[in-house]
Design a protein around this motif. Structure first.
Motif, PDB file in Angstrom:
ATOM      1  N   ARG A   1     -22.241 -24.168 -28.023  1.00  0.00           N
ATOM      2  CA  ARG A   1     -22.759 -25.522 -28.307  1.00  0.00           C
ATOM      3  C   ARG A   1     -22.144 -26.582 -27.390  1.00  0.00           C
ATOM      4  NH1 ARG A   1     -21.771 -23.492 -33.249  1.00  0.00           N
ATOM      5  NH2 ARG A   1     -23.603 -22.922 -34.477  1.00  0.00           N
ATOM      6  N   PHE A   2     -21.046 -26.237 -26.705  1.00  0.00           N
ATOM      7  CA  PHE A   2     -20.404 -27.253 -25.850  1.00  0.00           C
ATOM      8  C   PHE A   2     -21.342 -27.759 -24.752  1.00  0.00           C
ATOM      9  CE2 PHE A   2     -19.533 -23.476 -23.264  1.00  0.00           C
ATOM     10  CZ  PHE A   2     -19.718 -23.958 -21.976  1.00  0.00           C
ATOM     11  N   MET A   3     -22.422 -27.007 -24.496  1.00  0.00           N
ATOM     12  CA  MET A   3     -23.346 -27.401 -23.424  1.00  0.00           C
ATOM     13  C   MET A   3     -24.399 -28.392 -23.899  1.00  0.00           C
ATOM     14  SD  MET A   3     -23.863 -23.661 -21.707  1.00  0.00           S
ATOM     15  CE  MET A   3     -23.513 -22.677 -23.161  1.00  0.00           C
ATOM     16  N   GLN A   4     -24.419 -28.654 -25.194  1.00  0.00           N
ATOM     17  CA  GLN A   4     -25.479 -29.512 -25.736  1.00  0.00           C
ATOM     18  C   GLN A   4     -25.175 -30.990 -25.554  1.00  0.00           C
ATOM     19  OE1 GLN A   4     -25.823 -28.035 -29.763  1.00  0.00           O
ATOM     20  NE2 GLN A   4     -26.335 -25.977 -29.024  1.00  0.00           N
ATOM     21  N   GLY A   5     -26.249 -31.772 -25.544  1.00  0.00           N
ATOM     22  CA  GLY A   5     -26.099 -33.217 -25.377  1.00  0.00           C
ATOM     23  C   GLY A   5     -27.298 -33.943 -25.937  1.00  0.00           C
ATOM     24  N   ARG A   6     -27.416 -35.202 -25.560  1.00  0.00           N
ATOM     25  CA  ARG A   6     -28.418 -36.095 -26.136  1.00  0.00           C
ATOM     26  C   ARG A   6     -29.850 -35.554 -26.052  1.00  0.00           C
ATOM     27  NH1 ARG A   6     -30.930 -40.767 -24.872  1.00  0.00           N
ATOM     28  NH2 ARG A   6     -30.540 -40.400 -22.686  1.00  0.00           N
ATOM     29  N   GLU A   7     -30.189 -34.931 -24.923  1.00  0.00           N
ATOM     30  CA  GLU A   7     -31.580 -34.494 -24.748  1.00  0.00           C
ATOM     31  C   GLU A   7     -31.814 -33.019 -25.090  1.00  0.00           C
ATOM     32  OE1 GLU A   7     -33.424 -35.792 -21.063  1.00  0.00           O
ATOM     33  OE2 GLU A   7     -32.182 -37.582 -21.128  1.00  0.00           O
TER      34      GLU A   7
ATOM     35  N   ALA B   1     -19.877 -29.917 -17.291  1.00  0.00           N
ATOM     36  CA  ALA B   1     -18.641 -30.625 -17.639  1.00  0.00           C
ATOM     37  C   ALA B   1     -18.666 -32.070 -17.129  1.00  0.00           C
ATOM     38  CB  ALA B   1     -17.446 -29.876 -17.062  1.00  0.00           C
ATOM     39  N   ASP B   2     -19.285 -32.287 -15.964  1.00  0.00           N
ATOM     40  CA  ASP B   2     -19.312 -33.638 -15.396  1.00  0.00           C
ATOM     41  C   ASP B   2     -20.441 -34.490 -15.981  1.00  0.00           C
ATOM     42  OD1 ASP B   2     -21.580 -32.573 -14.300  1.00  0.00           O
ATOM     43  OD2 ASP B   2     -20.971 -32.786 -12.207  1.00  0.00           O
ATOM     44  N   GLY B   3     -21.152 -33.941 -16.976  1.00  0.00           N
ATOM     45  CA  GLY B   3     -22.219 -34.697 -17.636  1.00  0.00           C
ATOM     46  C   GLY B   3     -23.586 -34.489 -17.017  1.00  0.00           C
ATOM     47  N   ALA B   4     -23.649 -33.749 -15.907  1.00  0.00           N
ATOM     48  CA  ALA B   4     -24.944 -33.518 -15.259  1.00  0.00           C
ATOM     49  C   ALA B   4     -25.818 -32.637 -16.147  1.00  0.00           C
ATOM     50  CB  ALA B   4     -24.736 -32.854 -13.897  1.00  0.00           C
TER      51      ALA B   4
END
Ligand SMILES: Cc1cc2nc3c(=O)[nH]c(=O)nc-3n(C[C@H](O)[C@H](O)[C@H](O)COP(=O)(O)O)c2cc1C
Length: 164
Positions: free
Chosen positions: A56-62, A90-93
């Protein structure tokens, strides 16, 4: 030799990201037990940083919840999940990952691990002509360049795909 040692030997130098978790699909699981160098490069984190945590660490807003719900259902049912998710490095990309995740079962049919092949894909230009899979193409590792063992396993082969 353990199953993980066999996977490590086969996946070590694969160009496709390979990640193995335990079989606990419910939170806080699953936990990553093994990741290869290509996976570490894909997610922009050292292998040692991802082993021991949930994918799940790879998940984000979209990252779309409906796609994750389908992922969760497939894991709980011990079925394959093949789909596209918006992941974050990791850099938010942000990138789109094609994920082919399978349960690894023991001889009694009980799920012991989950194994996923992951690669970055990009949206194709123009109109899609088929299902979800036709909307994306591999950004780095094309299906034609897959090694014979991955082809034999049918990595990234069509089936019902779940969208980003
Ligand atoms: C082997 C494996 C690889 C996974 N890879 C990803 C991934 O790249 N991105 C992602 O968002 N979720 C990934 N997941 C799914 C999450 O771990 C989790 O199962 C998903 O968010 C659904 O569960 P939840 O509804 O509890 O969040 C992966 C799961 C497994 C078992």
């Amino acid at each position: 030799m353990t199953v993980l040692e066999v996977i490590r030997a086969f996946a070590h130098s694969s160009a496709v990201g390979v990640v193995v978790t335990d079989a606990k699909s419910e939170r806080p699981g699953p936990t990553i037990l093994y990741a290869n160098a290509a996976f570490s490069q894909l997610v922009g984190r050292p292998i040692a940083e991802v082993v021991g945590i949930s994918p799940r660490f790879m998940q984000g807003r979209e990252t779309r919840r409906p796609a994750l719900d389908q992922f969760a259902q497939a894991l709980a049912a011990g079925e394959r999940f093949h789909g596209y998710l918006t992941n974050y490095r990791a850099d938010g990309a942000k990138y789109v990952a094609e994920i082919d995740c399978r349960p690894l079962k023991n001889v009694e049919g009980r799920v012991e691990y989950f194994l996923a092949f992951e690669r970055e894909v990009v949206r194709r230009r123009g109109r899609p002509w088929g299902g979800m899979a036709s909307r994306f193409e591999a950004a780095t590792v094309s299906s034609d360049s897959l090694t014979p063992d991955l082809k034999l396993l049918g990595a990234f082969e069509r089936g019902d795909c779940v969208s980003v």
